[in-house]
Design a protein around this motif. Structure first.
Motif, PDB file in Angstrom:
ATOM      1  N   ALA A  82     -20.750  -6.854  -1.806  1.00  0.00           N
ATOM      2  CA  ALA A  82     -20.057  -7.973  -2.453  1.00  0.00           C
ATOM      3  C   ALA A  82     -19.123  -7.456  -3.547  1.00  0.00           C
ATOM      4  N   GLY A  83     -19.598  -6.484  -4.335  1.00  0.00           N
ATOM      5  CA  GLY A  83     -18.785  -5.904  -5.414  1.00  0.00           C
ATOM      6  C   GLY A  83     -17.585  -5.160  -4.853  1.00  0.00           C
ATOM      7  N   PHE A  84     -17.823  -4.422  -3.773  1.00  0.00           N
ATOM      8  CA  PHE A  84     -16.764  -3.631  -3.144  1.00  0.00           C
ATOM      9  C   PHE A  84     -15.662  -4.534  -2.591  1.00  0.00           C
ATOM     10  N   SER A  85     -16.070  -5.673  -2.002  1.00  0.00           N
ATOM     11  CA  SER A  85     -15.079  -6.577  -1.401  1.00  0.00           C
ATOM     12  C   SER A  85     -14.064  -7.042  -2.442  1.00  0.00           C
ATOM     13  N   ARG A  86     -14.491  -7.040  -3.713  1.00  0.00           N
ATOM     14  CA  ARG A  86     -13.603  -7.537  -4.778  1.00  0.00           C
ATOM     15  C   ARG A  86     -12.576  -6.525  -5.241  1.00  0.00           C
ATOM     16  N   VAL A  87     -12.805  -5.240  -4.980  1.00  0.00           N
ATOM     17  CA  VAL A  87     -11.902  -4.225  -5.543  1.00  0.00           C
ATOM     18  C   VAL A  87     -10.903  -3.675  -4.524  1.00  0.00           C
ATOM     19  N   ILE A  88     -10.935  -4.211  -3.305  1.00  0.00           N
ATOM     20  CA  ILE A  88      -9.979  -3.750  -2.298  1.00  0.00           C
ATOM     21  C   ILE A  88      -8.622  -4.409  -2.566  1.00  0.00           C
ATOM     22  N   PRO A  89      -7.582  -3.609  -2.801  1.00  0.00           N
ATOM     23  CA  PRO A  89      -6.269  -4.211  -3.058  1.00  0.00           C
ATOM     24  C   PRO A  89      -5.717  -4.883  -1.798  1.00  0.00           C
ATOM     25  N   SER A  90      -4.804  -5.857  -1.958  1.00  0.00           N
ATOM     26  CA  SER A  90      -4.351  -6.633  -0.794  1.00  0.00           C
ATOM     27  C   SER A  90      -3.704  -5.738   0.265  1.00  0.00           C
ATOM     28  N   VAL A  91      -3.042  -4.670  -0.186  1.00  0.00           N
ATOM     29  CA  VAL A  91      -2.565  -3.649   0.748  1.00  0.00           C
ATOM     30  C   VAL A  91      -2.908  -2.290   0.146  1.00  0.00           C
ATOM     31  N   LEU A  92      -3.530  -1.407   0.923  1.00  0.00           N
ATOM     32  CA  LEU A  92      -3.900  -0.095   0.392  1.00  0.00           C
ATOM     33  C   LEU A  92      -2.667   0.793   0.259  1.00  0.00           C
ATOM     34  N   PRO A  93      -2.341   1.232  -0.973  1.00  0.00           N
ATOM     35  CA  PRO A  93      -1.151   2.058  -1.171  1.00  0.00           C
ATOM     36  C   PRO A  93      -1.260   3.343  -0.351  1.00  0.00           C
ATOM     37  N   GLY A  94      -0.143   3.761   0.220  1.00  0.00           N
ATOM     38  CA  GLY A  94      -0.132   5.007   0.983  1.00  0.00           C
ATOM     39  C   GLY A  94      -0.438   4.805   2.454  1.00  0.00           C
ATOM     40  N   ASN A  96      -0.832   1.514   3.842  1.00  0.00           N
ATOM     41  CA  ASN A  96      -0.347   0.228   4.301  1.00  0.00           C
ATOM     42  C   ASN A  96      -1.399  -0.554   5.114  1.00  0.00           C
ATOM     43  N   ILE A  97      -2.674  -0.376   4.764  1.00  0.00           N
ATOM     44  CA  ILE A  97      -3.730  -1.126   5.443  1.00  0.00           C
ATOM     45  C   ILE A  97      -3.972  -2.415   4.667  1.00  0.00           C
ATOM     46  N   LYS A  98      -4.060  -3.527   5.396  1.00  0.00           N
ATOM     47  CA  LYS A  98      -4.329  -4.798   4.726  1.00  0.00           C
ATOM     48  C   LYS A  98      -5.797  -4.877   4.343  1.00  0.00           C
ATOM     49  N   SER A  99      -6.073  -5.579   3.231  1.00  0.00           N
ATOM     50  CA  SER A  99      -7.456  -5.651   2.741  1.00  0.00           C
ATOM     51  C   SER A  99      -8.410  -6.208   3.790  1.00  0.00           C
ATOM     52  N   ALA A 100      -7.966  -7.202   4.548  1.00  0.00           N
ATOM     53  CA  ALA A 100      -8.856  -7.810   5.548  1.00  0.00           C
ATOM     54  C   ALA A 100      -9.256  -6.776   6.605  1.00  0.00           C
ATOM     55  N   ASP A 101      -8.320  -5.915   6.988  1.00  0.00           N
ATOM     56  CA  ASP A 101      -8.616  -4.892   7.991  1.00  0.00           C
ATOM     57  C   ASP A 101      -9.540  -3.810   7.423  1.00  0.00           C
ATOM     58  N   PHE A 102      -9.302  -3.460   6.168  1.00  0.00           N
ATOM     59  CA  PHE A 102     -10.135  -2.434   5.517  1.00  0.00           C
ATOM     60  C   PHE A 102     -11.571  -2.934   5.360  1.00  0.00           C
ATOM     61  N   TRP A 103     -11.701  -4.187   4.969  1.00  0.00           N
ATOM     62  CA  TRP A 103     -13.028  -4.789   4.808  1.00  0.00           C
ATOM     63  C   TRP A 103     -13.743  -4.869   6.157  1.00  0.00           C
ATOM     64  N   LEU A 104     -13.013  -5.316   7.188  1.00  0.00           N
ATOM     65  CA  LEU A 104     -13.609  -5.418   8.522  1.00  0.00           C
ATOM     66  C   LEU A 104     -14.104  -4.049   8.986  1.00  0.00           C
ATOM     67  N   HIS A 105     -13.302  -3.021   8.758  1.00  0.00           N
ATOM     68  CA  HIS A 105     -13.715  -1.684   9.177  1.00  0.00           C
ATOM     69  C   HIS A 105     -14.965  -1.239   8.409  1.00  0.00           C
ATOM     70  N   ASP A 136     -15.174   5.089   3.313  1.00  0.00           N
ATOM     71  CA  ASP A 136     -13.738   5.314   3.122  1.00  0.00           C
ATOM     72  C   ASP A 136     -13.258   5.007   1.707  1.00  0.00           C
ATOM     73  N   LEU A 137     -14.190   5.016   0.780  1.00  0.00           N
ATOM     74  CA  LEU A 137     -13.898   4.782  -0.629  1.00  0.00           C
ATOM     75  C   LEU A 137     -12.652   5.540  -1.104  1.00  0.00           C
ATOM     76  N   GLY A 138     -12.522   6.768  -0.635  1.00  0.00           N
ATOM     77  CA  GLY A 138     -11.411   7.625  -1.063  1.00  0.00           C
ATOM     78  C   GLY A 138     -10.049   7.032  -0.735  1.00  0.00           C
ATOM     79  N   LYS A 139     -10.009   6.190   0.290  1.00  0.00           N
ATOM     80  CA  LYS A 139      -8.722   5.613   0.681  1.00  0.00           C
ATOM     81  C   LYS A 139      -8.180   4.654  -0.371  1.00  0.00           C
ATOM     82  N   LEU A 140      -9.069   4.162  -1.238  1.00  0.00           N
ATOM     83  CA  LEU A 140      -8.622   3.257  -2.301  1.00  0.00           C
ATOM     84  C   LEU A 140      -7.723   3.983  -3.293  1.00  0.00           C
ATOM     85  N   ALA A 141      -7.895   5.312  -3.387  1.00  0.00           N
ATOM     86  CA  ALA A 141      -7.198   6.051  -4.448  1.00  0.00           C
ATOM     87  C   ALA A 141      -6.181   7.063  -3.944  1.00  0.00           C
ATOM     88  N   ILE A 142      -6.112   7.253  -2.641  1.00  0.00           N
ATOM     89  CA  ILE A 142      -5.161   8.243  -2.104  1.00  0.00           C
ATOM     90  C   ILE A 142      -3.747   7.938  -2.581  1.00  0.00           C
TER      91      ILE A 142
END
Lengths: 276, 160
Positions: A82-94, A96-105, A136-142
Motif C-alpha cells: 500500500a505504501g509503495f503504491s503511493r510513491v510510484i510517479p505517474s511516469v517513471l523517468p528514463g 517512460n513506464i506509466k505508474s499503472a503498468d509499473f504497479w501491475l508488474h 524493481d525498486l531501483g527503477k524509481l531512481a534510475i
C-alpha cells in the motif's frame, strides 16, 4: 555508490513496520499503532487486504481486524504494498513506464512468486511477497542518473537487441538492481528486499550466506510476468533468463502455464486498484 | 472519430461498428488472433494466454478466452453470430514471443502458436499474415473502417 537524491520517500510507517517485523517482541498492538495514524495507508491497506488473493472470508474494515485475521507478517506485506503504491510517479523517468503498468508488474511478480513456490512445494521464504513486489525498486531512481538525457536510455533500449540490465550498465555504469539495493537500504527495508532488488537479474551471483530460493523465485516470477504482458515497457522480453534457476527450483512449462492461468484474475483485481 | 476498443489479457471482443479500432497491448508469449470480414466490415480479436484448458476446466468455463483451445472457436462463433461467413474472414496473427535467450524452458509462446496452427489446419483456416516469435512485446490493432492491421514493437508501428 553515492547517495541517491530526489528519491520519493516511502511513508514513514512502512520503515517503522519494517523494524517491527524484525523484532521478535513486537505485538499486534505495536503494528496497529504505527498504521492507524496514516489514513491513506490504512485505506489502501484495507482495499488490498480485501482482495481475493488474500482469501479472507469476510470483509475487514479495520487494521485491528486485518491483523487478527492475517497476522503481523501478512499485514506488514500488505502495508508495504500500500505504501509503495503511493510513491510510484505517474511516469517513471528514463523508462517512460506509466505508474499503472509499473504497479501491475510489481503485483504480478509478488503473486506469481508466491504461487509458483506453492505449486513447486517450496516452503515460502520469509517476505517473498514483499521481495517480489519491490524487486524493481531501483527503477524509481534510475532517472536521476540520466540527468538531462532522459530519452537516452529508452532510445538505446529500442535500438539494441541486448538485455535491459546490460544496456543500463553500458549507459549509466550501474543497473536498476544495484540502485534498488541502495534504495532498499536507505528506506530501512528488510534484507529479503535488499538482496532481491540487487540480484534478481543475476540469481547465481547471490552471496553464499543468503537464501537464494527467494531470489530464484523472484527471478522466475519476473520473467513469467513479462511473458504474460503484465506491465509493458520497452525491451521487456529482452532479458536473460538464468536457466540454472529451472534446475534449482525444478519447474517445467506446465507448472508455469498452470500458475499463469490460475492467478490472472487475482493479479488483475489488485493491478487495477489505485489507478489515478 | 476513431473509437478504441481494448482487448485485455484473456479477452475476446468483436464489433460491427466501422468506426471502431480494436487494440491489444503487451503481447509477450500471448497471441492475438485478429479476424476481419471485409464484406461487412466486422472485426474481432482474441488475446489468449495459454495453449490448453485441459488442466483448468473451471477457468475455461468461466473465461474461455484464456486458452487457445476454448477461446479461438469462441472468437469465430462470435463473428458468425454477427453475420460473418467463414469464407470471407481474413485472419492475421501476432505475438507468441519468447525471452531473449530462452533455450526452451519457457516455450509458452511457441506452444501457443503450435496449437493455433493445428486448429486452423484442421478447420481449413488460412492465416494471411503473421508477426510472431522473437524477444518482442507487441501491440496489435485492427481498424474496422478498412481492415488495416498494424503491429507495434518498441515504439515502431508497421502494417501486417
Amino acid at each position: 555508490m553515492s547517495r541517491i537524491d530526489n528519491l520519493p520517500t516511502l511513508p514513514t510507517a512502512v520503515a517503522q513496520l519494517s523494524k517491527l517485523i524484525a523484532s521478535p517482541t513486537a505485538s499486534a498492538k505495536d503494528f496497529e499503532k504505527v498504521i492507524k495514524p496514516d489514513p491513506s495507508l490504512t485505506a489502501n491497506l484495507l482495499r488490498l487486504a480485501n482482495s481475493a488473493y488474500f482469501g479472507l472470508r469476510r470483509e475487514v474494515t479495520s487494521v485491528k481486524q486485518a491483523i487478527t485475521l492475517l497476522g503481523n507478517k501478512r499485514v506488514f506485506e500488505i502495508a508495504a504494498s500500500a505504501g509503495f503504491s503511493r510513491v510510484i510517479p505517474s511516469v517513471l523517468p528514463g523508462y517512460n513506464i506509466k505508474s499503472a503498468d509499473f504497479w501491475l508488474h510489481s503485483i504480478a511478480v509478488a503473486v506469481l512468486a508466491e504461487r509458483l513456490a506453492t505449486e513447486l512445494r517450496i516452503q515460502v521464504p520469509g517476505l517473498l511477497f514483499t521481495a517480489g513486489l519491490l524487486h524493481d525498486l531501483g527503477k524509481l531512481a534510475i532517472g536521476s542518473f540520466l540527468a538531462d538525457e532522459q530519452g537516452a536510455l529508452l532510445e538505446k533500449l529500442k535500438q539494441q537487441d541486448a538485455s535491459f540490465s546490460m544496456t543500463e550498465r553500458e549507459l549509466l555504469g550501474t543497473d536498476h538492481g544495484e540502485v534498488g539495493e541502495e534504495i532498499a537500504k536507505q528506506w530501512d527495508l528488510p534484507e529479503a528486499v535488499i538482496w532481491t532488488s540487487k540480484w534478481h537479474h543475476q540469481p547465481t551471483k547471490v552471496d553464499e550466506n543468503i537464501d537464494s530460493t527467494l531470489v530464484d523465485l523472484v527471478h522466475l516470477a519476473d520473467s513469467v510476468a513479462h511473458m504474460f504482458g503484465y506491465g509493458a515497457d520497452v525491451g521487456e522480453l529482452a532479458r536473460s533468463i538464468d536457466t540454472s534457476v529451472a534446475t534449482r527450483l525444478g519447474f517445467d512449462v506446465h507448472t508455469i502455464e498452470f500458475v499463469g492461468g490460475d492467478t490472472e484474475e487475482q493479479i488483475r483485481e489488485m493491478g487495477e486498484m489505485f489507478k489515478s | 472519430m476513431e473509437k478504441l476498443l481494448t482487448i485485455d489479457i484473456a479477452d475476446i471482443k468483436v464489433s460491427n461498428d466501422p468506426s471502431v479500432t480494436l487494440v491489444t497491448y503487451a503481447l509477450g508469449s500471448c497471441i492475438a488472433v485478429i479476424v476481419f470480414d471485409p464484406v461487412n466490415r466486422y472485426g474481432g480479436m482474441i488475446h489468449y494466454m495459454l495453449p490448453f484448458s485441459t488442466k483448468s476446466p473451471e477457468k475455461a468455463a468461466k473465461n474461455p478466452a484464456m486458452f487457445a483451445d476454448t477461446g479461438i472457436p469462441r472468437l469465430f462463433e462470435q463473428m458468425y453470430a454477427l453475420g460473418s461467413k467463414k469464407e470471407n474472414l481474413v485472419v492475421k496473427v501476432a505475438g507468441g514471443g519468447q525471452l531473449y535467450d530462452d533455450k526452451g524452458t519457457f516455450n509458452i509462446g511457441k506452444r501457443n502458436y503450435t496449437v493455433m496452427r493445428k486448429m486452423f489446419w484442421k478447420n481449413n483456416i488460412i492465416v494471411s499474415a503473421e508477426d510472431v516469435g522473437g524477444a518482442k512485446s507487441r501491440t496489435a490493432k485492427l481498424r474496422l473502417s478498412d481492415g488495416r492491421v498494424t503491429v507495434k514493437v518498441k515504439g515502431v508501428e508497421s502494417v501486417l
